[in-house]
Design a protein around this motif. Structure first.
Motif, PDB file in Angstrom:
ATOM      1  N   PRO A   1     -11.323 -70.781  15.673  1.00  0.00           N
ATOM      2  CA  PRO A   1     -11.010 -70.085  16.926  1.00  0.00           C
ATOM      3  C   PRO A   1     -12.167 -70.203  17.919  1.00  0.00           C
ATOM      4  CG  PRO A   1     -10.577 -68.688  15.015  1.00  0.00           C
ATOM      5  CD  PRO A   1     -11.328 -69.876  14.520  1.00  0.00           C
ATOM      6  N   PRO A   2     -11.891 -70.073  19.206  1.00  0.00           N
ATOM      7  CA  PRO A   2     -12.971 -70.097  20.207  1.00  0.00           C
ATOM      8  C   PRO A   2     -14.043 -69.053  19.889  1.00  0.00           C
ATOM      9  CG  PRO A   2     -10.840 -70.201  21.279  1.00  0.00           C
ATOM     10  CD  PRO A   2     -10.562 -69.918  19.830  1.00  0.00           C
ATOM     11  N   GLY A   3     -15.304 -69.450  20.018  1.00  0.00           N
ATOM     12  CA  GLY A   3     -16.412 -68.552  19.753  1.00  0.00           C
ATOM     13  C   GLY A   3     -16.822 -68.457  18.306  1.00  0.00           C
ATOM     14  N   THR A   4     -16.122 -69.159  17.428  1.00  0.00           N
ATOM     15  CA  THR A   4     -16.451 -69.146  15.994  1.00  0.00           C
ATOM     16  C   THR A   4     -17.124 -70.462  15.629  1.00  0.00           C
ATOM     17  OG1 THR A   4     -14.539 -67.756  15.496  1.00  0.00           O
ATOM     18  CG2 THR A   4     -15.511 -68.973  13.661  1.00  0.00           C
ATOM     19  N   PRO A   5     -18.295 -70.429  15.003  1.00  0.00           N
ATOM     20  CA  PRO A   5     -18.945 -71.696  14.627  1.00  0.00           C
ATOM     21  C   PRO A   5     -18.111 -72.492  13.643  1.00  0.00           C
ATOM     22  CG  PRO A   5     -20.492 -69.853  14.499  1.00  0.00           C
ATOM     23  CD  PRO A   5     -19.124 -69.258  14.676  1.00  0.00           C
ATOM     24  N   GLY A   6     -18.106 -73.807  13.842  1.00  0.00           N
ATOM     25  CA  GLY A   6     -17.457 -74.701  12.893  1.00  0.00           C
ATOM     26  C   GLY A   6     -18.445 -75.177  11.847  1.00  0.00           C
ATOM     27  N   ASN A   7     -18.089 -76.208  11.126  1.00  0.00           N
ATOM     28  CA  ASN A   7     -18.941 -76.723  10.060  1.00  0.00           C
ATOM     29  C   ASN A   7     -19.986 -77.684  10.608  1.00  0.00           C
ATOM     30  OD1 ASN A   7     -17.758 -75.319   7.973  1.00  0.00           O
ATOM     31  ND2 ASN A   7     -16.286 -76.952   7.481  1.00  0.00           N
ATOM     32  N   ALA A   8     -21.197 -77.533  10.123  1.00  0.00           N
ATOM     33  CA  ALA A   8     -22.289 -78.465  10.417  1.00  0.00           C
ATOM     34  C   ALA A   8     -23.192 -78.488   9.195  1.00  0.00           C
ATOM     35  CB  ALA A   8     -23.063 -78.044  11.659  1.00  0.00           C
ATOM     36  N   LEU A   9     -23.469 -79.679   8.680  1.00  0.00           N
ATOM     37  CA  LEU A   9     -24.167 -79.806   7.405  1.00  0.00           C
ATOM     38  C   LEU A   9     -25.329 -80.788   7.525  1.00  0.00           C
ATOM     39  CD1 LEU A   9     -24.115 -78.996   4.382  1.00  0.00           C
ATOM     40  CD2 LEU A   9     -22.672 -81.011   3.980  1.00  0.00           C
ATOM     41  N   ASP A  10     -26.534 -80.312   7.249  1.00  0.00           N
ATOM     42  CA  ASP A  10     -27.743 -81.140   7.273  1.00  0.00           C
ATOM     43  C   ASP A  10     -28.035 -81.667   5.875  1.00  0.00           C
ATOM     44  OD1 ASP A  10     -27.876 -80.398   9.904  1.00  0.00           O
ATOM     45  OD2 ASP A  10     -29.549 -79.001   9.647  1.00  0.00           O
ATOM     46  N   ILE A  11     -28.881 -82.738   5.830  1.00  0.00           N
ATOM     47  CA  ILE A  11     -29.143 -83.381   4.547  1.00  0.00           C
ATOM     48  C   ILE A  11     -30.573 -83.902   4.480  1.00  0.00           C
ATOM     49  CG2 ILE A  11     -28.374 -85.696   5.288  1.00  0.00           C
ATOM     50  CD1 ILE A  11     -27.053 -85.975   2.483  1.00  0.00           C
TER      51      ILE A  11
END
Length: 463
Positions: free
Chosen positions: A41-51
């Motif tokens: 939903p708008p304003g909700t962070p999505g997935n982001a994955l560091d390595i």
């Protein structure tokens, strides 16, 4: 080939360790990864994955096994004895248990499902390169004002420019020194020697990018790795701040009031040597940082304790980011790592938007005693003091003199030539310190005009 799969739920720990085995006779290690990106939903962070990667020497906090970090900038990387993807360290692939480290920067409400593929190629290893680092001293002009940008990113982290491209742009911006500050990796350190020179001093460091703020390790010994895998509540920052200093570096919290996830500084300023109050093009975040810094100045004079100098850096990553916007102009005995660091630590510096803006700022009394930026004019409380600011390169900008009482003088606009002189008389009883700001006419909503330059303070009175 080994495939490692899993799911990270919202609220999971900050780091996921994935062990895998490396046998004898491995020539190259290649890693690729993917993860899902569901709609949110708008304003909700999505997935982001560091390595990142740790070798057989261990994955524990502060250990010796670090082999590289690319954050979220790459979906694959390789490591060999003779070469590695930018962000990673070449070197022997010794047998043992290695680890992929994943860092879920943000996780969607649905969770984050990942797949990591590790491919190992057998064969004879090439020779490991012997790193060559830039010299700790450049040509210089003796005791002079030197311009620098100490927060820059190349393709060794999430930037897009090579060290050579950064050096060329730094020279074009009139800079005398820069500091390498990649996110959580030192892989660029061995790639600056060929672009440094008598006209450009390259300091080596790291942007230690924690979940509770970022800090510049400024001018550490070559190859110094500073771990970042902790939060303020873990009580570990003091240890790693000491690690920076033991390696000859300065501790400089970066963009302390930025609103990106994990960017705002939560560790306090007791361990800092300076603080970045102006990061890139001037924004309301910088205005907040400036106000908070000024409040700490007031507290330092009230409590008769050490003060924290201000810095400005570009944080440039890629076009159209401007290297040297802003820059820190430091009075130093010569163009060397030690002298530049000493000038920054002492606060003998001002911040400017470009090479074209220059300031001279002093306080003096009738008997001839004088103090400059970062210094103290030690006179009695009732002594008459003349504060003088000379400006060039700031057409139609206004000038503000700020003290522990607030803004006590506003002048301007300067003529179209950009040059002007402002003088103001005061006493230490009225102003414990004076600092200067030079601002453009353009305002940012409720924020005063965009900054063109600002100084560290001149202190007045005996301590």
């Amino acid at each position: 080939m080994t495939t490692l799969r899993g799911t990270v739920a919202p609220g999971s720990p900050d780091y996921v360790r994935l062990p895998f085995e490396v046998a004898h006779g491995i020539r190259e290690l290649h890693v690729s990864y993917t993860y899902d990106r569901p709609a949110v939903p708008p304003g909700t962070p999505g997935n982001a994955l560091d390595i990142g990667l740790f070798d057989e020497r261990g994955v524990e906090l502060g250990g010796r096994g670090f082999r590289g970090w690319s954050g979220g900038a790459r979906t694959e990387f390789f490591v060999r004895a003779d070469e590695a993807t930018p962000g990673y360290l070449p070197g022997p692939l010794h047998p043992g248990t290695w680890h992929i480290v994943l860092s879920p920067y943000t996780v969607a409400p649905q969770g984050l499902t990942y797949e990591v593929t590790v491919s190992l190629t057998e064969g004879e290893s090439g020779p490991a390169p012997r790193p060559v680092y830039p010299p700790a001293r450049a040509g210089g002009r003796g005791r002079a004002w030197y311009r620098g940008d100490c927060h820059l990113h190349s393709w060794h982290s999430d930037g897009r420019r090579t060290p050579g491209e950064i050096a060329a742009l730094a020279r074009a911006a009139g800079l005398d020194f820069i500091n390498s500050s990649e996110h959580n990796t030192t892989s660029s350190h061995a790639h600056w020697a060929e672009v440094a020179g008598e006209d450009l001093l390259v300091l080596l460091g790291e942007e230690v990018t924690t979940r509770n703020g970022h800090v510049l390790a400024l001018g550490t010994e070559p190859g110094t790795f500073v771990d970042w895998r902790y939060r303020a509540r873990d009580g570990r920052f003091g240890h790693f701040a000491r690690r920076i200093r033991e390696a000859g570096g300065l501790v400089v919290p970066a963009h302390p009031y930025a609103d990106c996830v994990g960017c705002a500084w939560k560790f306090g300023f007791g361990q800092a040597d300076a603080v970045e109050v102006w990061n890139g093009p001037y924004t309301p975040d910088d205005e907040v940082a400036l106000a908070a810094w000024d409040a700490r100045l007031v507290a330092s004079v009230r409590e008769n304790r050490e003060w924290l100098p201000a810095m400005g850096n570009s944080d440039a990553h890629r076009d159209p980011d401007v290297i040297g916007l802003p820059q820190t102009v430091v009075l130093a005995d010569d163009l060397s790592r030690a002298a530049i660091q000493e000038g920054i630590r002492a606060g003998r510096s001002y911040l400017a938007e470009s090479r074209y803006v220059s300031l001279a700022f002093t306080a003096s009394c009738e008997d001839g005693r004088r103090a400059g930026i970062g210094e103290r004019l030690a006179v009695s409380d009732d002594t008459s003091v003349t504060v003088r600011l000379e400006v060039s390169g700031a057409p139609r900008c206004s000038v503000r003199l700020v003290t522990d009482q607030g803004v006590l003088l506003t002048g301007g606009p300067l003529p179209v030539s950009g040059q002007g002189v402002v003088e103001w008389r005061t006493t230490p009883a009225y102003a414990a310190y004076v600092r200067a700001e030079v601002r453009h006419e353009t305002a940012l909503g409720p924020v005063p005009g965009v900054m063109a330059a600002l100084t560290n303070p001149v202190f007045l009175g005996v301590t």
